[in-house]
Design a protein around this motif. Structure first.
Motif, short mmCIF file in Angstrom:
data_model
loop_
_atom_site.label_atom_id
_atom_site.label_comp_id
_atom_site.label_asym_id
_atom_site.label_seq_id
_atom_site.Cartn_x
_atom_site.Cartn_y
_atom_site.Cartn_z
N TYR A 167 16.95 20.41 1.74
CA TYR A 167 17.91 20.89 0.68
C TYR A 167 17.31 21.37 -0.51
N SER B 72 23.81 18.04 3.37
CA SER B 72 22.27 17.62 2.71
C SER B 72 22.42 16.05 2.63
N ASP C 15 21.24 19.02 -3.92
CA ASP C 15 21.22 20.27 -2.94
C ASP C 15 21.22 21.86 -3.45
N ALA D 141 20.95 24.13 1.95
CA ALA D 141 20.32 23.21 2.80
C ALA D 141 19.86 24.04 4.19
#
Length: 254
Positions: free
Chosen positions: A22, A79, A85, A89
């Motif tokens: 991520y 994530s 994130d 991701a």
């Protein structure tokens, strides 16, 4: 008891090979890694086009990866890190990723050298351990889901990208329980101690699990109870111990 179907088991094993990365820069760098197989790219619907988002989408298109769009709450569930994130991701297929149960079920007859991580909490140490293990003679890195650092952007950076090719064996139970299974399967579970009589250099065994303990406290009491063997790395100049990542490198190349 009803037996799981072959299709279900195959699907389960496939998902055990996935690694979710991520964050915008880590995802772009992962997509740019040669030899990395991409499964799915996940994007938040709220992402604005342009800049690095366009670069990510272009790389995903090159890889012919499936692109899925989610609301932020759904993406955070993927994530598992909503704060970092950045709306991005990616699921990567890491062919050498597995679980400890699958590894044992394969009943490997050749000699195996494994590392077991007991409370390694520093991401940089974990990354360097993975790098040494991947470069050396290590067949698996036992990584518990709890009590250890997990594979995140810091670990990936410290591993210099080798994490995508490393033989990671995930475990969802306490390490002591996992080590007991390996002991029952014929593995020598070996800890490192300055008080051991045998040195790492002269240690032998066909199937070995070397335990690396926490950076500060060393091997935990419960894990110590699962160790059937102990070895030492001789020290000079009154040095008491080595960094855990250095120890991993010595084991990997012994």
């Amino acid at each position: 008891m009803q037996r799981d179907s072959d299709a279900y088991l195959a699907k389960k094993q496939f998902f055990n090979t996935l690694l979710t990365v991520y964050g915008r820069k880590p995802v772009l760098e992962a997509l740019q890694q040669s030899g990395v197989e991409v499964y799915r790219l996940h994007l938040a619907q709220s992402n604005k086009r342009g800049g690095i988002i366009d670069d990510i989408m272009a790389e995903a298109q090159k890889r012919q990866a499936e692109v899925l769009y989610h609301d932020r709450s759904a993406l955070s569930r993927i994530s598992k890190n909503a704060k970092q994130d950045q709306g991005v991701a990616v699921d990567l297929i890491c062919q050498k990723f597995s679980t400890t149960d699958d590894f044992l079920a394969a009943k490997k007859t050749k000699s195996s050298n494994l590392l077991a991580l007991d409370g390694i909490t520093n991401p940089q140490n974990l990354g360097m351990i993975i790098r040494s293990a991947c470069a050396g003679n290590i067949d698996g890195i036992i990584l518990p889901e709890k009590g250890c650092a997990q594979i995140d952007p810091l670990v990936i950076k410290a591993s210099a990208g080798t994490v995508f090719r490393a033989p990671i064996l995930r475990s969802n139970e306490p390490l002591a329980a996992t080590l007991n299974k390996f002991s029952q399967a014929g593995y020598q579970v070996t800890g490192l101690s300055s008080h051991a009589k045998q040195t790492l250099q002269h240690y032998s065994g066909e199937q070995n699990v070397f335990v690396l303990g926490n950076e500060t406290e060393g091997v935990s009491a419960k894990v110590q109870n699962e160790c059937s063997h102990w070895v030492k790395i001789p020290m000079n100049n009154q040095v008491e111990s080595l960094n855990v990542a250095v120890t991993a490198a010595l084991i990997a190349f012994r």
